[in-house]
Design an enzyme around this catalytic site. Structure first.
Site, short mmCIF file in Angstrom:
data_model
loop_
_atom_site.label_atom_id
_atom_site.label_comp_id
_atom_site.label_asym_id
_atom_site.label_seq_id
_atom_site.Cartn_x
_atom_site.Cartn_y
_atom_site.Cartn_z
N ARG A 202 12.65 -39.95 35.69
CA ARG A 202 12.53 -40.10 34.23
C ARG A 202 11.21 -40.74 33.81
O ARG A 202 11.17 -41.60 32.92
CB ARG A 202 13.70 -40.91 33.65
CG ARG A 202 15.05 -40.35 33.90
CD ARG A 202 15.27 -38.98 33.27
NE ARG A 202 16.53 -38.45 33.74
CZ ARG A 202 16.66 -37.69 34.83
NH1 ARG A 202 15.58 -37.29 35.50
NH2 ARG A 202 17.83 -37.27 35.22
N SER A 252 21.83 -41.29 28.47
CA SER A 252 21.86 -42.49 29.32
C SER A 252 20.89 -43.54 28.80
O SER A 252 19.73 -43.24 28.51
CB SER A 252 21.47 -42.14 30.75
OG SER A 252 22.39 -41.22 31.27
N GLU A 322 16.24 -46.37 30.42
CA GLU A 322 15.77 -44.97 30.45
C GLU A 322 15.28 -44.62 29.04
O GLU A 322 14.28 -43.93 28.86
CB GLU A 322 16.91 -44.03 30.86
CG GLU A 322 16.48 -42.58 30.85
CD GLU A 322 17.49 -41.64 31.49
OE1 GLU A 322 18.16 -42.04 32.46
OE2 GLU A 322 17.60 -40.51 31.01
#
Ligand SMILES: Cc1cc2nc3c(=O)[nH]c(=O)nc-3n(C[C@H](O)[C@H](O)[C@H](O)COP(=O)(O)OP(=O)(O)OC[C@H]3O[C@@H](n4cnc5c(N)ncnc54)[C@H](O)[C@@H]3O)c2cc1C
Length: 359
Positions: A202, A252, A322
């Site tokens: 990510r 998330s 994230e």
């Protein structure tokens, strides 16, 4: 609690890279853009609320919002902002960002117009940064080009997905990238391979370089369109069945730590369902924070700090966001982190001085 204090003391809406100067009036901007010959390719608006531009439906206004329709306008805006030392933030679908309640200083730009185009050539698809990944997945599969199915089940623009190295079900977008075109802060365009973006879990180096993704060429593979469509539908259904239905979220909130899952860790410290103001840690998935109605960025940040600190104290794992914290939220997060670290250190010192907590 400490998170409140950090939220109060953080500079409203300030971006870490923001300068002291504010953008001139929107009329002034329009005059400059017209004089530069790109006024018709820039939608400019002062104090535009950003909440509707994020999937969490949270956030204050952009001091200056710019819908940018082509590369020339993008380059002009970048150079004008550089001259005036005004911070620029690029927003995609807003599916992975938390915008401060106070809004964002400087310019918030969203790519529009020609950035929404894509073309298929053999087994490659060249897509503008504003193309929606789910739409691209559907279209490429229809044409018998496979590869994007695992990434077709969540909101993302091509630019946002490349920048975040979005991934799902074992596929990251960087694996499909043949080439990305970036606009660098100095105004030059640069063609980069996937490895030159230094993709990780990510993350890429796009944000750190202050670059804007203009377009990406993805290399897919020829296959059976019907099979691809079935797989796309199955993975899409699977993705959404693990998410809170019908409630705004940003997917998330934390990255999964190596070998574990952030959701499992947050659930284990008893925070599933925990509510702060209008936001809550989802009952369905503890790594998702939902907006139950009227949530503020401060509510989300407080839940994040609570979860991070509880997991750290419980198992010694420091969860990393994230979601991208914009403006002053990043500083508030770091300040709370430093406070937690200092608190832990002084608790340890006290424990050592008193012979340990168990005595
Ligand atoms: C319900 C839901 C499910 C999700 N599931 C997943 C999942 O399974 N896997 C996953 O990886 N993510 C998931 N996400 C998160 C999100 O969809 C991805 O991170 C997505 O790639 C974000 O794209 P975006 O266009 O919304 O980017 P934004 O959220 O708008 O921006 C993200 C970051 O990219 C930057 N950025 C955006 N566009 C550009 C550009 N053109 N040039 C330079 N920088 C840019 C922004 O400044 C910001 O730092 C989910 C989100 C939701 C709401």
């Amino acid at each position: 609690m400490s998170a409140d204090r950090h939220l109060e003391t953080s500079k409203p809406g300030a971006s870490p890279s923001a300068s002291a100067s504010s953008p001139p009036s929107v009329d002034r901007w329009r005059e400059w853009a017209d004089a530069a010959g790109c006024g018709d390719r820039l939608e400019l608006e002062a104090d535009r609320s950003l909440a509707a531009s994020t999937t969490l439906r949270i956030g204050g206004a952009a001091e200056l919002y710019a819908g940018v329709h082509d590369v020339e306008a993008l380059r002009w805006l970048a150079s004008r902002c550089r001259e005036l030392e005004i911070a620029v933030c690029t927003l995609g679908q807003g599916a992975n960002v938390l915008v401060p309640d106070e809004g964002l200083a400087g310019v918030v730009q969203r790519l529009r117009g020609e950035f929404r185009r894509f073309e298929i050539d053999g087994d490659r698809v060249r897509a503008g940064a504003a193309v929606l990944v789910p739409q691209l997945a559907k279209q490429t599969v229809r044409e018998g080009l496979l590869g994007l199915e695992p990434l077709g089940g969540f909101p993302a623009s091509v630019g946002g997905a490349v920048t975040m190295n979005a991934g799902c079900y074992g596929t990251e977008i960087s694996e499909l990238i043949e080439e990305v075109v970036l606009l660098l802060p100095g105004g030059e365009t640069l063609r980069q391979s996937a490895s030159e973006l230094e993709p990780g879990y990510r993350r890429t180096n796009v944000g750190r370089r202050g670059a804007v993704v203009i377009e990406a060429t993805l290399r897919l593979r020829r296959g059976d369109a019907e099979h691809g469509a079935r797989r796309l539908a199955e993975l899409n259904e699977k993705r959404w069945s693990s998410l809170p239905a019908g409630k705004p979220s940003a997917g998330s909130i934390f990255k999964n730590p190596p070998g574990d899952s952030a959701g499992r860790l947050i659930e284990a410290v008893g925070l599933k369902g925990r509510r702060e103001g209008g936001a809550a840690i989802s009952d369905e998935h503890a790594n998702v924070i939902v907006n139950l109605g009227g949530a503020r960025a401060g509510d989300v940040l407080r839940l994040m700090i609570m979860a991070r600190d509880a997991v750290l104290r419980s198992v010694g794992i420091r969860l990393q966001p994230e979601i991208v914290l914009l403006g002053g939220l990043r500083e508030a997060w770091r300040a709370a982190e430093a406070e937690e670290t200092n608190g832990t250190e002084s608790r340890r010192r006290e424990e050592r001085a008193t012979g340990g907590a168990c005595t």
